[in-house]
Design an enzyme around this catalytic site. Sequence first.
Site, PDB file in Angstrom:
ATOM      1  N   ASP A 264       0.877  -1.162   0.000  1.00  0.00           N
ATOM      2  CA  ASP A 264       0.000   0.000   0.000  1.00  0.00           C
ATOM      3  C   ASP A 264       0.920   1.218   0.000  1.00  0.00           C
ATOM      4  O   ASP A 264       2.086   1.143   0.395  1.00  0.00           O
ATOM      5  CB  ASP A 264      -0.950   0.008   1.204  1.00  0.00           C
ATOM      6  CG  ASP A 264      -2.134   0.952   0.966  1.00  0.00           C
ATOM      7  OD1 ASP A 264      -2.073   1.765   0.009  1.00  0.00           O
ATOM      8  OD2 ASP A 264      -3.116   0.892   1.726  1.00  0.00           O
TER       9      ASP A 264
HETATM   10  C1  BGC Z   1      -4.949   3.381   0.014  1.00  0.00           C
HETATM   11  C2  BGC Z   1      -5.054   2.361  -1.098  1.00  0.00           C
HETATM   12  C3  BGC Z   1      -4.886   3.037  -2.420  1.00  0.00           C
HETATM   13  C4  BGC Z   1      -3.545   3.761  -2.436  1.00  0.00           C
HETATM   14  C5  BGC Z   1      -3.245   4.470  -3.730  1.00  0.00           C
HETATM   15  C6  BGC Z   1      -3.715   4.238  -0.101  1.00  0.00           C
HETATM   16  O1  BGC Z   1      -3.781   5.305   0.772  1.00  0.00           O
HETATM   17  O2  BGC Z   1      -4.980   2.735   1.255  1.00  0.00           O
HETATM   18  O3  BGC Z   1      -6.277   1.701  -1.028  1.00  0.00           O
HETATM   19  O4  BGC Z   1      -5.000   2.122  -3.466  1.00  0.00           O
HETATM   20  O5  BGC Z   1      -3.544   4.726  -1.411  1.00  0.00           O
HETATM   21  O6  BGC Z   1      -4.070   5.551  -3.897  1.00  0.00           O
END
Ligand code: BGC
Length: 744
Positions: A264
């Site tokens: 993530d």
């Molecule tokens: C989120 C993810 C997301 C990623 C990219 C993170 O803050 O938890 O779900 O895909 O950002 O935007």
Amino acid sequence: MKLRNLLAGIACLTIAPLCAQQKPVYLDETKPIEERVEDALQRLTLEEKIKLIHAQSKFSSPGVPRLGIPEVWTTDGPHGVRPEVLWDEWNQAGWTNDSCVAFPALTCLAATWNPDMALLYGKSIGEEARYREKDMLLGPGVNIYRTPLNGRNFEYMGEDPYLASRMVVPYIKGVQSNGVATCVKHYALNNHEINRHNTNVVIDDRALYEIYLPAFKAAVQEGGTWAIMGSYNLYKGIHNCQNPYLLNDILKGEWGYDGVVVSDWGGTHNTDQAITGGLDLEFGTWVDAYDNYFMAQPYLQRIREGKAGTKELDDKARRVLRLIFRTSMSPKHTFGSMNSTEHYEAALRIGEEGIVLLKNKGGLLPIDLSATRKIAVIGENAVKMMTVGGGSSSLKVQREVSPLEGIRNRVGDKAEVVYARGYVGDVSGGQDGVSTGQDLKDTRTPEELIAEAVQVAKDADYVIFVGGLNKSWGQDCEDMDRAGLELPYAQDRLIQALAEANPRLVVVNVSGNAVAMPWVEQVPAIVQAWFLGSEAGNALAAILTGDVNPSGKLPFTFPAKLEDVPAHSLGDYVSERRKDTVNVEYKEGIFVGYRWTDKQKKVKPLFPFGHGLSYTTFEYGNPMADSKSMTSDGTLTIRVNVKNTGNREGQETVQLYISDKKSALPRPIKELKGFRKVRLAPGEEKEVQFTIDREALSYFNDQRHAWIADPGKFEAIIASSAEDVKGKVAFDLLEAPASSQVPY
Ligand code: BGC
């Protein structure tokens, strides 16, 4: 848009002499993927392998330009394709050709209880992603609904592992049929948002395997997802993007996963753990340069200094190459399409099938337009755009039909539709440079707003209140949880006042979460409308007017009060922001959602899991099993007749729960193990069949680390919701030879 292909083409020209003689295996689309992977791998330099496994921009990784191996482009996910962002920023790039169709939120998809809708959803959003030349969609999310305060529940598929599993598999297949990878998230135990980077989840193996992992396992083994995103939180004291227990032992070991583990954004914390902990592709790390990512120069340096070997690196590079050959370098990927009529139709159908009619006393709904003079629509959510906001799932849509517009379009000149604001909630309307363009500022006091709404509602034939939550921070939004179960912005007061002013009140709750309803007895009709995306207003209007007969069922329990949720009553939920590592023990274990309600016996939910009404009525026959017993290597078929006893066509979701009457370890009273949605014309009767095998009877025996079905007495329960049991059939599971028991 086509720049990437152009660059890959130029790179190919530089190796043209090679191409002319004989196509290298990795470029030969007729060769099996594994041969292409091995061929490409042995051509890579150490530096190229390192480059392959970390980001070069906010949402892309570099590929291998020298060999014509393209970049990997990712995008959020999961409700529509995110607008293009600046190279190194969250902010949108300001393109004018990247508006998308917003599909209903995943809670709504789960509420359809219809795997065909999940396939349609996946296929459609995959086409949008492919058209925008994305190789990976960052979604869907399948974290289990453990608390109604979780700000991201709207991005997930509810409280039940079986329901989430059945819905995630077709979503994945639909997306990946386009040559776009799904990146199923957030693996694992990311069940609330507050302190998401520093929550260490303490959980027993049974709850882990029975409740929190099955949907991920189904995504891997049945859906065949090509990517999985590690979650921000910790498990056993280690961040999950580099967690060897979850990633190496379970995901890649027990489940045989051959895809990519993506971090993530900002979920990677240290080089050594990232190397050995199972991470393959690092994104979003909070350092000053992409070269300083944990799996960039620091990794290279360790290898050069002999402090790390190349075994793990080869495995990571192999997985990223496999991803590329499965997606952008696959001969099977589609061209895709965006904003097509078909996509809007898909969004509309999914919305219509997911809306849940919670209550309909006296048959107030559907609206009878032939006898209606005036409809009063009240509430901010009747006009507020909901596709902007909420965190990473925020979108820039080509269009969004609000509930008020949808109702007005449908009613036309058959009746007068008047509107009053009723309450003022979130007027900001922007995220990452995308603005709704709406000016919702209103300086009136709650008293003034309520007084106006009551005035407007008084002499209406129907009052449709559209409220609930929105996507602002602290509500249904990433990175924060809700402060409580109550509706915000004094909506309860407003609803009470409306109920007193006019008994023909319909409350439409727009949210991805359960909310408290202290006025439930005073309001005759209640509709759960979710975040419905581009076609929100049209889907809602179709349900309210009866053009479509509601058939959604709740994918999670609506508790009467927060203390009825064990995550809160057992006291291990931390509601303040903390900097240190916070241990959160899932003390309720496997007893999540209706499993807890059943166990408590006295606690009645406001609306149970699986609940949802229709404008018609259904009658169930007595369920029958084709045998009184089953062997552990056999199957059992349960049949039940369902009849539409009303006067309009409708769909009913028949639910099968299994109850284990005696087991070595405690088990829930019942667990969902099957469901079928059937469409019935008035008077029509159909037989619904479920065939189960030992898997439906098994629990995870943590002492033996295996799924076990204890021989003995079971019950198959046929129900219309977790609280509305229609019939039961008893049967025995006969003794099994020990050798036929399967691990995991
Ligand atoms: C989120 C993810 C997301 C990623 C990219 C993170 O803050 O938890 O779900 O895909 O950002 O935007």
